[in-house]
Design an enzyme around this catalytic site. Structure first.
Site, PDB file in Angstrom:
ATOM      1  N   ARG A 217     114.341  25.379   3.920  1.00 48.34           N
ATOM      2  CA  ARG A 217     114.245  25.190   5.370  1.00 48.34           C
ATOM      3  C   ARG A 217     113.614  26.443   5.960  1.00 48.34           C
ATOM      4  O   ARG A 217     113.398  27.427   5.267  1.00 48.34           O
ATOM      5  CB  ARG A 217     115.599  24.836   6.017  1.00 48.34           C
ATOM      6  CG  ARG A 217     116.839  25.405   5.437  1.00 48.34           C
ATOM      7  CD  ARG A 217     117.256  26.817   5.792  1.00 48.34           C
ATOM      8  NE  ARG A 217     116.867  27.300   7.068  1.00 48.34           N
ATOM      9  CZ  ARG A 217     116.473  28.548   7.295  1.00 48.34           C
ATOM     10  NH1 ARG A 217     116.432  29.441   6.298  1.00 48.34           N
ATOM     11  NH2 ARG A 217     116.132  28.955   8.479  1.00 48.34           N
ATOM     12  N   GLY A 218     113.309  26.345   7.271  1.00 51.81           N
ATOM     13  CA  GLY A 218     112.551  27.431   7.902  1.00 51.81           C
ATOM     14  C   GLY A 218     111.091  27.005   7.918  1.00 51.81           C
ATOM     15  O   GLY A 218     110.570  26.522   6.898  1.00 51.81           O
ATOM     16  N   ALA A 219     110.446  27.185   9.082  1.00 56.25           N
ATOM     17  CA  ALA A 219     109.116  26.597   9.283  1.00 56.25           C
ATOM     18  C   ALA A 219     108.084  26.956   8.197  1.00 56.25           C
ATOM     19  O   ALA A 219     107.515  26.062   7.558  1.00 56.25           O
ATOM     20  CB  ALA A 219     108.622  26.961  10.672  1.00 56.25           C
TER      21      ALA A 219
ATOM     22  N   ARG B 151     110.423  16.322   8.202  1.00 57.03           N
ATOM     23  CA  ARG B 151     111.029  16.976   9.365  1.00 57.03           C
ATOM     24  C   ARG B 151     109.974  17.049  10.472  1.00 57.03           C
ATOM     25  O   ARG B 151     108.830  17.401  10.195  1.00 57.03           O
ATOM     26  CB  ARG B 151     111.557  18.381   9.009  1.00 57.03           C
ATOM     27  CG  ARG B 151     112.716  18.344   8.011  1.00 57.03           C
ATOM     28  CD  ARG B 151     113.440  19.674   7.932  1.00 57.03           C
ATOM     29  NE  ARG B 151     114.245  19.918   9.126  1.00 57.03           N
ATOM     30  CZ  ARG B 151     114.844  21.081   9.383  1.00 57.03           C
ATOM     31  NH1 ARG B 151     114.709  22.093   8.546  1.00 57.03           N
ATOM     32  NH2 ARG B 151     115.581  21.234  10.469  1.00 57.03           N
TER      33      ARG B 151
ATOM     34  N   ASP C 227     109.547  27.546  15.439  1.00 60.96           N
ATOM     35  CA  ASP C 227     109.140  26.367  14.662  1.00 60.96           C
ATOM     36  C   ASP C 227     107.846  25.762  15.184  1.00 60.96           C
ATOM     37  O   ASP C 227     107.107  25.130  14.440  1.00 60.96           O
ATOM     38  CB  ASP C 227     110.253  25.319  14.671  1.00 60.96           C
ATOM     39  CG  ASP C 227     111.402  25.796  13.792  1.00 60.96           C
ATOM     40  OD1 ASP C 227     112.245  26.559  14.293  1.00 60.96           O
ATOM     41  OD2 ASP C 227     111.400  25.455  12.595  1.00 60.96           O
TER      42      ASP C 227
ATOM     43  N   ASN D 204     112.538  26.645  18.803  1.00 62.93           N
ATOM     44  CA  ASN D 204     113.236  27.330  17.702  1.00 62.93           C
ATOM     45  C   ASN D 204     114.646  26.736  17.634  1.00 62.93           C
ATOM     46  O   ASN D 204     115.008  25.830  18.398  1.00 62.93           O
ATOM     47  CB  ASN D 204     113.252  28.845  17.935  1.00 62.93           C
ATOM     48  CG  ASN D 204     113.739  29.596  16.711  1.00 62.93           C
ATOM     49  OD1 ASN D 204     113.262  29.364  15.594  1.00 62.93           O
ATOM     50  ND2 ASN D 204     114.704  30.482  16.863  1.00 62.93           N
ATOM     51  N   LYS D 205     115.415  27.223  16.716  1.00 62.67           N
ATOM     52  CA  LYS D 205     116.765  26.696  16.467  1.00 62.67           C
ATOM     53  C   LYS D 205     117.572  26.527  17.748  1.00 62.67           C
ATOM     54  O   LYS D 205     117.531  27.378  18.632  1.00 62.67           O
ATOM     55  CB  LYS D 205     117.464  27.645  15.485  1.00 62.67           C
ATOM     56  CG  LYS D 205     118.861  27.255  15.078  1.00 62.67           C
ATOM     57  CD  LYS D 205     118.960  25.837  14.556  1.00 62.67           C
ATOM     58  CE  LYS D 205     118.006  25.533  13.410  1.00 62.67           C
ATOM     59  NZ  LYS D 205     117.880  24.079  13.124  1.00 62.67           N
TER      60      LYS D 205
END
Ligand code: MRU
Length: 349
Positions: A48-50, A91, A239, A249-250
């Site tokens: 995970r993570g862009a 995603r 993101d 973002n998150k």
């Protein structure tokens, strides 16, 4: 961790990922030998993570091509095009995924008539380039942002924008790493990041591994810390950044940005140029992923809310550009006006 262990490694016939759902209790790899396993790893957030999902998907395309090794070039190209479409469904928010897949598709389109082995090799080289460029970009982000952190600062971050979220080194954590290596004396406040706990599980793990002074807080403690004067700087990852600078973002990032604005604390975004989506006019157009209710009703597999309760679980939020002091990229810190300055920065890519 940076430089010692990469979030993902291409072995020659598989993609080896650190299983981020198991950290920090267990450090284990997932070995993806088929593109479907990469797709599953992205969906379930083993990776995970862009930037990390962009690079993983690029290698997923290579695995998809390798599965068609015995086919004619025409059939292989058609099959890989279908794999790219499937990987794009994993995603929705991080644009790095679509950016990396578009690069792979462009290479694929240029291979018509070439033997299958040559197509596979061209795709592999492009996936390697996506990964290598990300490592380079993160290092440059670190160098470009490090001087924002001063001796004595408390630096607040959310989620995990570290080595695990990229191929190596990280974006927001890249800046923090670079300042630490330069000898700046500061400490990090890592917000736990409910519901998936990327801060508590992953950022805290990276910071402890590296020996960077860090304090874990629950997300709802940030305002109190700021009111007490303990936070001098906020740095987060991204993101997707729209043409006007609005940044997804998150979930929870927007809350921190509003709080930082209220308290006069500079709020920075750290991201590679691959996170900028100039095709979107503003953050209103960024698709926001909604994830399963169980991520909220359960904590590490244990039910914490009653059966029958309604749940809303958006994985990201959008911080309006006017709350962002600057966007730290591999080509420098981009400041407002974002529409002009982001477009200008992209020309340097
Ligand atoms: O849902 P996740 O864990 O993939 O979300 C990740 C983030 O929001 C990160 O901050 C962002 O991708 C930047 S990573 C360098």
């Amino acid at each position: 961790m940076a430089g010692k262990v990469r979030s993902l490694v291409w072995t020659g016939d598989s993609l080896r990922l650190i299983d981020q759902t198991k950290l920090p209790a267990v450090f284990e790899f997932v070995e993806c030998r088929r593109w479907q396993e990469v797709s599953d790893a992205i969906r379930t957030m083993k990776v995970r993570g862009a930037p990390a999902i962009g690079a993983a998907a690029a290698y997923g395309v290579v695995l998809g091509a390798m599965e068609c090794r015995g086919e004619t070039s025409e059939r292989l190209i058609a099959a890989v095009a279908a794999v790219i479409k499937e990987l794009a469904q994993t995603r929705p928010t991080a644009v790095n995924l679509f950016w990396a897949l578009e690069r792979m598709e462009n290479i694929l389109k240029a291979q018509e008539g070439k033997p299958a082995a040559a197509v596979i090799e061209a795709l592999r080289l492009e996936a390697e380039a996506v990964a290598a460029e990300d490592v380079k970009a993160c290092r440059a982000i670190g160098t470009n942002g490090a001087s924002l952190i001063k001796n004595g600062d408390g630096v607040l971050t959310i989620c995990n924008a570290g080595a695990l979220a990229t191929v190596d080194y990280g974006t927001a954590l890249g800046v923090i790493r670079a300042a630490f290596v330069q000898g700046t004396k500061f400490h990090v406040y890592a917000a736990e990041t409910r519901p998936f706990l990327q801060g508590a599980r992953l950022t805290a793990w990276e910071l402890v591994e590296e020996g960077i002074p860090a304090i874990l807080i629950c997300d709802n403690m940030a305002g109190w810390l700021m009111q007490q004067g303990r936070v001098q700087l906020v740095i987060v990852g991204a993101d997707r950044i729209a043409a006007n600078g609005d940044t997804a973002n998150k979930i929870g990032t927007y809350t921190f940005a509003v709080l930082a604005h209220h308290h006069g604390i500079p709020f920075y975004v750290a991201a590679p140029l691959s996170t900028i989506d100039i095709s979107l006019d503003s953050g209103r157009e960024i698709p926001i992923e909604e994830r399963a209710a169980e991520e909220v009703t359960h904590l590490l597999g244990h039910r914490i809310a009653p059966e029958g309760i309604g749940v809303y679980n958006p994985a990201f939020d959008v911080t309006p550009a006017h709350l962002i002091a600057g966007i730290i990229t591999e080509v420098g810190i981009i400041e407002p006006p974002y529409r002009e300055n982001l477009a200008e920065a992209l020309k340097k890519r």
